[in-house]
Design an enzyme around this catalytic site. Sequence first.
Site, PDB file in Angstrom:
ATOM      1  N   LYS A 367     134.007  67.929  20.407  1.00 43.97           N
ATOM      2  CA  LYS A 367     132.904  67.778  21.175  1.00 43.97           C
ATOM      3  C   LYS A 367     133.367  68.467  22.557  1.00 43.97           C
ATOM      4  O   LYS A 367     134.511  67.644  23.336  1.00 43.97           O
ATOM      5  CB  LYS A 367     133.085  66.078  21.766  1.00 43.97           C
ATOM      6  CG  LYS A 367     131.604  65.609  22.827  1.00 43.97           C
ATOM      7  CD  LYS A 367     131.593  64.433  22.766  1.00 43.97           C
ATOM      8  CE  LYS A 367     130.786  64.335  23.569  1.00 43.97           C
ATOM      9  NZ  LYS A 367     130.587  62.990  24.394  1.00 43.97           N
ATOM     10  N   ASP A 372     128.453  65.935  31.559  1.00 42.99           N
ATOM     11  CA  ASP A 372     127.047  64.887  31.097  1.00 42.99           C
ATOM     12  C   ASP A 372     126.448  63.908  31.677  1.00 42.99           C
ATOM     13  O   ASP A 372     127.159  62.872  32.470  1.00 42.99           O
ATOM     14  CB  ASP A 372     127.414  63.973  29.444  1.00 42.99           C
ATOM     15  CG  ASP A 372     127.028  63.322  28.998  1.00 42.99           C
ATOM     16  OD1 ASP A 372     125.175  63.464  29.470  1.00 42.99           O
ATOM     17  OD2 ASP A 372     127.192  61.802  29.097  1.00 42.99           O
ATOM     18  N   LYS A 379     122.882  58.773  33.804  1.00 45.40           N
ATOM     19  CA  LYS A 379     123.835  57.530  33.993  1.00 45.40           C
ATOM     20  C   LYS A 379     123.102  56.835  35.073  1.00 45.40           C
ATOM     21  O   LYS A 379     123.561  58.114  35.997  1.00 45.40           O
ATOM     22  CB  LYS A 379     125.469  57.789  33.659  1.00 45.40           C
ATOM     23  CG  LYS A 379     125.225  58.550  32.529  1.00 45.40           C
ATOM     24  CD  LYS A 379     127.054  59.817  31.644  1.00 45.40           C
ATOM     25  CE  LYS A 379     127.451  60.377  30.570  1.00 45.40           C
ATOM     26  NZ  LYS A 379     127.391  59.497  29.722  1.00 45.40           N
ATOM     27  N   ASP A 392     134.063  64.718  28.962  1.00 48.44           N
ATOM     28  CA  ASP A 392     133.119  64.777  28.176  1.00 48.44           C
ATOM     29  C   ASP A 392     133.693  65.616  26.959  1.00 48.44           C
ATOM     30  O   ASP A 392     133.046  65.972  25.758  1.00 48.44           O
ATOM     31  CB  ASP A 392     131.858  64.096  28.215  1.00 48.44           C
ATOM     32  CG  ASP A 392     131.162  63.152  27.263  1.00 48.44           C
ATOM     33  OD1 ASP A 392     132.278  63.052  26.922  1.00 48.44           O
ATOM     34  OD2 ASP A 392     130.056  63.546  27.319  1.00 48.44           O
ATOM     35  N   ASP A 452     121.387  60.609  26.112  1.00 53.87           N
ATOM     36  CA  ASP A 452     123.016  60.061  26.706  1.00 53.87           C
ATOM     37  C   ASP A 452     123.970  59.870  25.764  1.00 53.87           C
ATOM     38  O   ASP A 452     125.262  59.362  25.612  1.00 53.87           O
ATOM     39  CB  ASP A 452     122.502  59.165  27.257  1.00 53.87           C
ATOM     40  CG  ASP A 452     124.442  58.645  28.221  1.00 53.87           C
ATOM     41  OD1 ASP A 452     125.142  59.516  28.302  1.00 53.87           O
ATOM     42  OD2 ASP A 452     124.354  57.553  28.180  1.00 53.87           O
ATOM     43  N   GLU A 454     124.436  62.475  23.343  1.00 58.21           N
ATOM     44  CA  GLU A 454     124.043  63.655  23.307  1.00 58.21           C
ATOM     45  C   GLU A 454     125.323  64.425  22.203  1.00 58.21           C
ATOM     46  O   GLU A 454     125.190  65.443  21.282  1.00 58.21           O
ATOM     47  CB  GLU A 454     123.805  64.267  24.624  1.00 58.21           C
ATOM     48  CG  GLU A 454     125.161  65.144  25.194  1.00 58.21           C
ATOM     49  CD  GLU A 454     126.329  63.381  25.289  1.00 58.21           C
ATOM     50  OE1 GLU A 454     127.414  63.720  25.629  1.00 58.21           O
ATOM     51  OE2 GLU A 454     125.401  62.114  25.606  1.00 58.21           O
ATOM     52  N   ARG A 456     127.019  63.193  19.751  1.00 59.73           N
ATOM     53  CA  ARG A 456     126.770  62.793  17.993  1.00 59.73           C
ATOM     54  C   ARG A 456     125.754  64.664  17.939  1.00 59.73           C
ATOM     55  O   ARG A 456     125.733  64.689  16.829  1.00 59.73           O
ATOM     56  CB  ARG A 456     126.195  61.880  17.601  1.00 59.73           C
ATOM     57  CG  ARG A 456     124.869  61.432  18.721  1.00 59.73           C
ATOM     58  CD  ARG A 456     124.943  60.380  18.268  1.00 59.73           C
ATOM     59  NE  ARG A 456     125.831  59.174  19.199  1.00 59.73           N
ATOM     60  CZ  ARG A 456     125.889  57.536  19.542  1.00 59.73           C
ATOM     61  NH1 ARG A 456     125.441  57.211  18.745  1.00 59.73           N
ATOM     62  NH2 ARG A 456     126.182  57.187  19.943  1.00 59.73           N
TER      63      ARG A 456
END
EC number: 3.4.11.1
Length: 598
Positions: A367, A372, A379, A392, A452, A454, A456
Amino acid sequence: MATAASTSAAAVAAASRLLVRRAPPRLLRRLPRAALAASRPSPPSSSSYGAAAVALGRQPLGHRARMGHTAAAAAAAGPALGLTKPNAVEPPQVSFAAKDVEFSEWKGDILAIAVTENDLVKGSDSKFENAVLKKLDGQLGGLLSEASAEEDFTGKAGQSVVLRLPGQGFKRVGLIGLGQNAPSTTTACKGIGESVASVAKSAQASSAAIVFASVGGIQEDFKLTAAAAIASGTVLGLHEDSRYKSESKKVHLKQVDLIGFGSGPEVDQKLKYANDLSSGVIFGKELVNSPANVLTPAVLAEEASNIASTYSDVFTATILDVEKCKELKMGSYLGVAAASANPPHFIHLCYKPPGGNAKRKLAIVGKGLTFDSGGYNIKTGPGCSIELMKFDMGGSAAVFGAAKALGQIKPPGVEVHFIVAACENMISGTGMRPGDIVTASNGKTIEVNNTDAEGRLTLADALVYACNQGVDKIIDLATLTGACVVALGPSIAGIFTPSDELAKEVAAASEISGEKFWRMPLEESYWESMKSGVADMVNTGGRQGGSITAALFLKQFVDEKVQWMHIDMAGPVWNDKKRAATGFGVSTLVEWVLKNSS
């Protein structure tokens, strides 16, 4: 990374246009055309993939022509925000050697002696009973026993002390506590190496030797692994990421000798391996530590390309831009990337062994969210940790850290594809909205019920791409869910796989690496919560079992014939106490690849 603190904020999109709507006509006439264009809503569209055509002053040609940014937009991005640039700081450069010499005759700056609590037992004459300590104490005229008593050194695990003892071939003696027993695990041996680094730093030593007071304390069949782990722990213990500090600390230690571990080509090869592996771990740590205003998707792609350039005998690099990703129909990935001013970069490094004879083909997918924000489900609130969302991309850091190490180790008989869909998850008028439907490159449609979640979405297209390389096995790594951290805590990664064989391989690799994993269930009945009324699936289920449903989502994008494992490393990617990255995953990935090589 999906967190419990995410919340919807659809009104944000309109805020940037509020001033212009309320401005009087005379002010509007004075505004430049670019400002007016930026204030107007984007033309209606059935997707939220971005507006490169609008940004360039052209009318959109439908959603396939508007999925993201262009090279022109990338060129206009300008220098890093805040003019921050990392200082050029060299990682520790330490030479290791295994020597069959009498420890008392060794010459250098600091002699580090690893001792158990039992090694410090003294007889009725107040002298050490341990042969090594007794000999050294006699050589020093009893100063060792006196000094260790004065420092209240008892040999407990993690305890260390440096004693200045002039007039010897070595300038100082460092005592390193092992606890009750000699080390029998990789983790314990890495800890010894970190203690060696600590005593060497405190003494500003340029050379050191490590010897065990209990000569037979380490099992013979464990000595090679122990030597490599001590060497690796030493290098990692010396490393301090000072690239973003106004002053950096100098690393003095250049030479470490290991006494009592044997000598010859086999141990020398293990020590070289430790150095190669450590360089990959440090690289991974530095990638995660880098702030998002420096490490953009473009910079991450550049770092990956540098690996291919440095090890061009075994690596090639392919970087896919937005247009190429459109051709491959990566709508899920490009949907996440659509809001950012920094264009996405799809990164593919391919390792082919010297001679080119590969019996196995592997893929490692990471990933790569360099930042993010959560998107429109931004968030917010206590515990959201938005300021840490530079990590992230920890999965991609593990991928490229492993690639850097393997470029030096050059394992035979295995081909490895390192794949990262790099982008940012931001908020703008071109961004993906809650409720949008995106189409992945395998044709499956996804209703985005949480922007959020995202990671995946980016991994979906990356996994499809990996399967198209004709690989036998895939491991993906991601800081995917807060649910996994709740379940396993900050030190253990969750692994999800339908393959018992692959689970055993990674378990064996982790035994050597010392990194901690726990196999989690792939409960198929939980998929019910991932079904959509208008698309093939949603991207998040309910709060319960969130790490499991995330893994089940990824499973939809992997060919059944390919062995696949998902690793959720949201917990161990970051050390809260040190406020820095851990380099988690690199060591296990390297060991796994080596176990699949001939």
